[in-house]
Motif scaffolding. Structure first.
Motif, PDB file in Angstrom:
ATOM      1  N   LEU A   1     106.201  16.336  75.800  1.00  0.00           N
ATOM      2  CA  LEU A   1     107.532  15.409  75.556  1.00  0.00           C
ATOM      3  C   LEU A   1     107.546  14.556  76.668  1.00  0.00           C
ATOM      4  O   LEU A   1     107.570  13.366  76.615  1.00  0.00           O
ATOM      5  CB  LEU A   1     108.802  16.166  75.093  1.00  0.00           C
TER       6      LEU A   1
ATOM      7  N   THR B   1     105.922   7.233  70.085  1.00  0.00           N
ATOM      8  CA  THR B   1     105.726   7.709  68.824  1.00  0.00           C
ATOM      9  C   THR B   1     104.670   8.310  68.426  1.00  0.00           C
ATOM     10  O   THR B   1     104.380   9.553  67.816  1.00  0.00           O
ATOM     11  CB  THR B   1     106.161   6.754  67.830  1.00  0.00           C
TER      12      THR B   1
ATOM     13  N   LEU C   1     104.329  11.663  70.372  1.00  0.00           N
ATOM     14  CA  LEU C   1     104.803  12.867  69.676  1.00  0.00           C
ATOM     15  C   LEU C   1     104.257  13.393  68.329  1.00  0.00           C
ATOM     16  O   LEU C   1     104.502  14.704  68.015  1.00  0.00           O
ATOM     17  CB  LEU C   1     106.293  12.370  69.238  1.00  0.00           C
TER      18      LEU C   1
ATOM     19  N   ALA D   1     104.799  12.224  76.481  1.00  0.00           N
ATOM     20  CA  ALA D   1     105.066  10.795  75.488  1.00  0.00           C
ATOM     21  C   ALA D   1     106.030  10.081  75.848  1.00  0.00           C
ATOM     22  O   ALA D   1     105.750   8.743  75.673  1.00  0.00           O
ATOM     23  CB  ALA D   1     105.472  11.521  74.198  1.00  0.00           C
TER      24      ALA D   1
END
Length: 182
Positions: A35, A138, A141, A38
């Motif tokens: 995370l 996006t 992820l 990203a």
């Protein structure tokens, strides 16, 4: 090789138990750094580093948990002549390396490269500032669910065929099962 060894445990821990850190939602804590990777361009640097802190704490917690389980099982075992401390230490090292690779290093590197590549391609082909800002994160992820199993299998293969045989040889030289118990 037994399932218990593949899960980062050694001979005293039986196979088939549910692995708290690998078979439950706790596993997602190991992916917190993905995370961070990203969202690296969207969040303060402190949050990015904190995501790695959470992932490292997850790895150390799992290694500690496996080591404690191994120590308890070997201490209670009258069948094996293995030092509980030595067995626990081996379980800690095995688990830390497996989790460090499968949950932190390899997926973190992969997501970093996906986000970087999407960012470079987006800058060449898109003009919408919102798309330029959020598309890389996006896509990064979106990759996470698809990389978990292949990376786990890759790390299992590495551990089973390269690391564990060499680690076993090394630990056999350091400490044999006939050495005095702790």
């Amino acid at each position: 090789m037994s399932d218990s060894i593949k899960d980062g445990n050694t001979s005293c821990v039986p196979a088939g138990d549910t692995d708290l850190f690998r078979d439950t939602p706790l596993r997602f804590l190991g992916y917190s750094n993905e995370l961070g990777e990203a969202f690296k361009a969207l969040v303060p640097r402190s949050i990015y580093f904190a995501s790695y802190g959470v992932a490292a704490a997850y790895v150390l917690s799992d290694a500690s948990h496996k080591g404690g389980k191994e120590f308890s099982k070997c201490s209670a075992s009258t069948v094996d002549n293995t030092s509980p401390t030595f067995s626990a230490s081996k379980a800690v090292v095995d688990t830390a390396i497996w989790q460090g690779l499968a949950s932190v290093a390899i997926p973190g590197y992969f997501i970093n490269k996906v986000v970087s590549t999407v960012s470079i391609v987006s800058q060449k082909h898109l003009t919408n500032p919102q798309a330029l800002r959020f598309l890389p994160a996006t896509v990064g992820l979106a990759c996470i669910p698809f990389i978990i199993n292949p990376i786990d299998k890759l790390v299992d293969h590495f551990m089973d065929h390269l690391f564990r045989p060499q680690f076993h040889k090394l630990t056999s030289l350091i400490h044999s099962p006939t050495d005095e118990l702790d």
